[in-house]
Design a protein around this motif. Sequence first.
Motif, PDB file in Angstrom:
ATOM      1  N   GLN A  19      45.561  -5.280  40.472  1.00 14.33           N
ATOM      2  CA  GLN A  19      45.195  -3.905  40.792  1.00 14.33           C
ATOM      3  C   GLN A  19      44.513  -3.876  42.162  1.00 14.33           C
ATOM      4  OE1 GLN A  19      43.513  -5.337  37.839  1.00 14.33           O
ATOM      5  NE2 GLN A  19      45.533  -5.102  36.871  1.00 14.33           N
ATOM      6  N   ASP A  40      48.718  -0.200  40.881  1.00 11.03           N
ATOM      7  CA  ASP A  40      48.989  -1.330  39.992  1.00 11.03           C
ATOM      8  C   ASP A  40      50.217  -2.071  40.510  1.00 11.03           C
ATOM      9  OD1 ASP A  40      46.908  -0.783  38.206  1.00 11.03           O
ATOM     10  OD2 ASP A  40      48.121   0.684  37.133  1.00 11.03           O
ATOM     11  N   TYR A  41      50.055  -3.368  40.710  1.00 12.02           N
ATOM     12  CA  TYR A  41      51.126  -4.196  41.223  1.00 12.02           C
ATOM     13  C   TYR A  41      51.373  -5.358  40.266  1.00 12.02           C
ATOM     14  CZ  TYR A  41      50.362  -1.631  45.563  1.00 12.02           C
ATOM     15  OH  TYR A  41      50.235  -0.637  46.494  1.00 12.02           O
ATOM     16  N   GLU A  88      42.329  -1.171  44.824  1.00 13.37           N
ATOM     17  CA  GLU A  88      41.640   0.097  45.028  1.00 13.37           C
ATOM     18  C   GLU A  88      41.067   0.126  46.435  1.00 13.37           C
ATOM     19  OE1 GLU A  88      37.956   2.857  43.283  1.00 13.37           O
ATOM     20  OE2 GLU A  88      38.403   0.892  42.400  1.00 13.37           O
ATOM     21  N   SER A 138      52.916   4.084  39.311  1.00 10.72           N
ATOM     22  CA  SER A 138      51.906   3.024  39.388  1.00 10.72           C
ATOM     23  C   SER A 138      50.864   3.235  40.473  1.00 10.72           C
ATOM     24  CB  SER A 138      52.593   1.671  39.627  1.00 10.72           C
ATOM     25  OG  SER A 138      53.320   1.693  40.845  1.00 10.72           O
ATOM     26  N   GLN A 139      50.895   4.365  41.172  1.00 13.11           N
ATOM     27  CA  GLN A 139      49.971   4.566  42.273  1.00 13.11           C
ATOM     28  C   GLN A 139      49.380   5.975  42.241  1.00 13.11           C
ATOM     29  OE1 GLN A 139      51.375   2.441  46.101  1.00 13.11           O
ATOM     30  NE2 GLN A 139      53.283   2.964  45.029  1.00 13.11           N
ATOM     31  N   LYS A 183      44.552   4.068  44.426  1.00 10.68           N
ATOM     32  CA  LYS A 183      44.609   3.078  43.342  1.00 10.68           C
ATOM     33  C   LYS A 183      46.064   2.724  43.088  1.00 10.68           C
ATOM     34  CE  LYS A 183      42.045   3.194  39.727  1.00 10.68           C
ATOM     35  NZ  LYS A 183      41.420   3.591  38.447  1.00 10.68           N
TER      36      LYS A 183
END
Length: 737
Positions: free
Chosen positions: A294, A289-290, A296, A250-251, A287
Motif C-alpha cells: 500500500q 493498493d498495489y 499513501e 485500487s486507487q 492512496k
Amino acid sequence: MNTSLKTILTASVASLFPLGAAQASEPATSGQPDTVLIQAKKISAPNVDGTSQAAALSASSDSAALLRDVPGVSLYGAGGVSSLPAIHGLADDRLRTQVDGMNLISACANHMNPPLSYIDPSHIGSIQVLNGIGPVSNGGDSIGGTIRVNSPDPEFAMAGEMLRKGQAGAFYRSNGHAHGVNLNATHASDAWSINYAGSLSEAGNIVAASPFKVVSQGNGGKPGLAGDVIGSSAYKSENQSLQMAIRNASQLLELKLGLQNIPYQGFPNQRMDMTGNRSEQLNLRYKGDYAWGQLEARLYHEHTRHSMNFGDDKQFWYGNAPGMPMDTEGKNSGTLLRAGLPLSERDQLNLGIEYQRYRMNDWWSASGTGMMMAPGTFVNIADGQRDRFGMFVEWEANWNPNWFSQIGLRAERVSMNSGPVAGYNAMAYGNPASPLSVPGAFNAANRQRADHNLDFTAVARYTPDSSFSIDGGYAMKTRSPNLYERYTWATSNTMVMNMNNWYGDGNGYAGNLNLKPEIAHTLSATFDWHSANPDQWQFKIAPYYTDVHDYIDAVPCSAASKICPGRKDGFLNLSLSNQNARLYGMDVSASALLLSTEKYGQFLGNAVLNFLHARNKDTGSGLYNIMPLNAKLSLTQHLGHWNTTAEIQMAAAKTDISAVRREMTTPGYTLLNLRSSYTWKQWRFDAGIDNLFNRFYRNPLGGAYLGQGATMGQGVPSGIVVPGMGRSLYAGMQLKF
C-alpha cells in the motif's frame, strides 16, 4: 500472567458484572461521528478507547469535548471552541494533533487557536487517540501521544447509480444562549464524489452556579457583569469545507479545501481575547493498493491570520492607548509519503518520510502616543522558522494467533531560527542595535538551532483466549521546543510579559534560547477482561509510567539568567528551563449489560476512573494543570427509539499544584448530567441537562480568572479559579435527506 491467576481475576470481574457489559453509547447515525475513537490496526492506544455519543453535538461546540469520556484524557480550559486535550497530564504541543492528516500548529502567543479548534464537531467522522507508546508512524515531535481527527471518508454510489444525500441540524443551549446550525451534502457517482460541510455556532457569556467574584462596574459605559457571569466566554465560529474525490478499483485521490472564520472568541483565563481568526486549508491525499503493498501520499498547506485585543468585558482604553492590537500570521506546509510492505504472512514493514515547513510572524502594532505602546511596532517573533524532516520504519509481526509485536524507530531533524526583534521604542524597551540591551542581546545571539531527535517504540499484545488480552510496552519519544518557548524575548516590563502566556495561569513569560528537546521514557500496559461477546461486559486496567528528561517547566527569571520586573499583583514573571519530571497513574474502565428485557429495553452501565500523579523531580513541586483523581459513572437505557443516560461526574480536591506558578487548589465536586435522544425515520432529536442540580465548582484545569476589567493593570484580583458552568439545558435535532 499464569493461567490460574488469570482465571481467578476473570472470575472476580465476572462476579462484578454477571450479565455482561457494553459501551454505554448511543447508536451512531449517518453524519454523526460514527466512531470517535477507533483502535488502530493491532496495536494503537490500548488504554484509551470508547465511542462518542451523538448527543455531544448538541451539548458542546468544542471538538475536544468529544474526548471527555476517554480514559486518561482531560481538557484544559480555554475559549468556548478551543479547549486543549491532555493525555496522562501531557498537553498542547506535547501532543501530536492531526486534523485530516495535517499537523496543525497554534499560531498565537496565548495558544488560542489549537489544532482541534479548526474543525467543528459536526464535521468529524472519527477520532483516534494514541497514548505515549503509540506507533512512531503516527507520532513525531511529541511525547504525550497523538490525536488523529478525520472528517468522514468520501462516499461513492453503487456501480451505475448516483448518490445524493445530506444532513442538516440545529441546536440550542440555555447557558450562554448558545445556538448553531450545520449542513452536510454529498453528490457522487461510483467514480467521483463531492461533499460540502458547513457549520455556524455562537454563544454569549456562560454563567456559573453562584457568584464567584465582585460585580464589575462595566467598561466604557457598557453594563457591568453580574457576580456569577464568567466574563469573556462568548464566541462565534464558522467552518466550511469542500471535499472532492475520484477513485478506481485500487486507487483514491482526494482534495479537501477548508475555511474557518472566528470573528471573536473570549478567553476567561487570558488577559486578551481573540478578535479574529481566519484559516485557509488545502489538503491533497493519494492512496493506492498495489501488488507489492500500500502507498499513501499527502500534501497540505494551511494559512492562519490571527488577531487579539481586549473584548467587550475587558478594559479597552489605557490612558491614551485604545486597546493593544496583537497579530500573528502562520504558514504551515507539509508532505508525507508512506508505504506498507507485506513481507510474509507473518511480517509487515511500514516505511515513511515526512517534512513540515512552518513560518510565523508575531507583531503588535502601536497603540496611542505614550511610551508604553508607541510609536513603533513591537516585534515579538520575526520570521520564526520551524522545519521538521523525519523518517520512520516499523516492523509488525503476527507470530501466532496469540502474539503480536511491533517495533518502530523514527529519526527527525528539527531546525529553528528567527529574525531580529524590537520593542515599541528604544527608550522603554532598549535599542535593538545595541548588544547591551534586551532586544539587542537577543539580536546579537546565535538564534539558529538544530535538534536531532530519536523515537523508539516496542509493544506487544498477548491474547491467550477470547476473554482476556494484555498489551503494552516501552517508548522513547522526543519533542523540540516550540517557537514561543525558544524565541519570546521581552523582559522589559510586566505588560509585554503578560502577553506571552499559553498556560492560562495569569503569569508573564519569556522564552529561553538555550532550551533542549524533551525526552520521555514511557512504560504502559493494558489488562483487558471481557466476555466472548464484546457487548456483554468488559473491564480494563491500564497503568503507565513516564519519566521526562529536560522537561520544559516554568522557573524564576533568575534561574534562566534573565532579569525580570517584580510584581505585587499576586502573579509572577517567569521564564522556562529544562528540568526533569515524573508522571505515573492508572486508568480503569468497565462496562456491563445490566438488564435486557422486551418491556424495559436494555440497561447498560459504564464506569471510568482516572488517577494521575505528576511531579517536577528537580523542585519536588507538582506539575501544572494536572487533573486530580476523577471518575464518571453512567447508566443508559435503550428502549425502542429512545436512548436515555444518567451520568455522575466526580472529581477529588486538587491539592498537588505547581508552586512556581502559584497555581491554585480546588475543592472536589460531584455533578449529575441527564441526556436523551429519540430517532424516528430520518429525524434525530437530542435533549439534556448538564449540571442538573446547579452545583458550583471550580474547574481544576480552568486556570486563573482574567475575564473582565483592567486585565493589563495591577487591579486584576488574583487567586480566583475559572469556575465550571452552571445548569444548562440543551436541545438539538438532525434531519437526513
